[in-house]
Design a protein around this motif. Structure first.
Motif: not given
Ligand SMILES: N[C@@H](CCC(=O)N[C@@H](CS)C(=O)NCC(=O)O)C(=O)O
Length: 220
Positions: A71-89
């Motif tokens: 997974p990757a998490l795209i955030r509006d006006r912020a950097t995207a997050l990668v890696d499931s442990p970080l995204i879950c956090e």
């Protein structure tokens, strides 16, 4: 402790509005961890799930994650997050009712179980890649190492089941996802055999709507 998603909580997050996009596939167990947490935390109206097949190199995924993985998490006006442990956090930080304790022994217990579960996934994914190679390119040495690592890890989880089976948190959830992935891609592991506590734990997870609605398609 059972933590369902209350209606007031769901409408509260809806009202706030916060554009977040989770790039995922329905078969990725790493993405499944994030998708379960989104459901458990009542955030489905706030985080849109978008299918992105890594092997097609879709531009949106490559922009969000140079590693080319979901997974990757795209955030509006912020950097995207990668890696499931970080995204879950990150997902967990959106809601006060935490699935990852903020500090202390409980935090390290949960993160340790997540790390072991993710490690089982890494081994099982690696094994699957190895098994899909033509015979002459397949390395029995690596397959054996991967299978041994998986077996040792699920033996450890069976012996420590009392430490994660009594609560619903990220550690237990990651373990349930890893066991589900073994059913999906490595059923020959027969991980239930001789592991009654782990089997009972998995049965409990299998009843949860968040787990059921994120199961990989049977024909995938
Ligand atoms: N450590 C990463 C692993 C992510 C991962 O390996 N995802 C796989 C899908 S299950 C992927 O995108 N593979 C594509 C590739 O390796 O090119 C996580 O926890 O998110």
């Amino acid at each position: 402790m059972y933590r369902g998603v209350s209606e007031p909580e769901r409408s509260r997050t809806q009202a706030r509005g916060f554009p977040l996009k989770l790039l995922m596939t329905e078969t990725s167990p790493y993405a499944r961890k994030c998708r379960i947490l989104i459901r458990e935390q009542g955030l489905t109206a706030r985080i849109e799930e978008i299918e992105a097949m890594p092997l097609d190199d879709p531009a949106e995924l490559m922009d969000a994650n140079p590693l080319g993985k979901v997974p990757a998490l795209i955030r509006d006006r912020a950097t995207a997050l990668v890696d499931s442990p970080l995204i879950c956090e990150f997902i967990d930080s959106l809601i006060e009712d935490r699935w990852i304790p903020g500090s202390g022994t409980a935090r390290w217990r949960v993160l340790r179980f997540q790390a072991i579960a993710d490690g089982i996934l890494d081994l099982a994914v690696g094994r699957r890649i190895e098994m899909m190679r033509p015979d002459e390119k397949r390395h029995d040495f690596w397959i054996e190492r991967q299978e041994n690592g998986i077996r040792r890890s699920i033996d450890l989880l069976e012996s420590e089941a009392d430490k994660f089976a009594g609560a619903f948190d990220l550690g237990g959830m990651a373990i349930a996802v890893a066991l589900g992935y073994l059913d999906f891609r490595y059923p020959e592991s027969e991980w239930r055999t001789g592991r009654d506590r782990l089997s009972a734990f998995y049965d409990k997870w299998s009843e949860r709507p968040s787990f059921q609605s994120t199961a990989p398609p049977a024909d995938a």
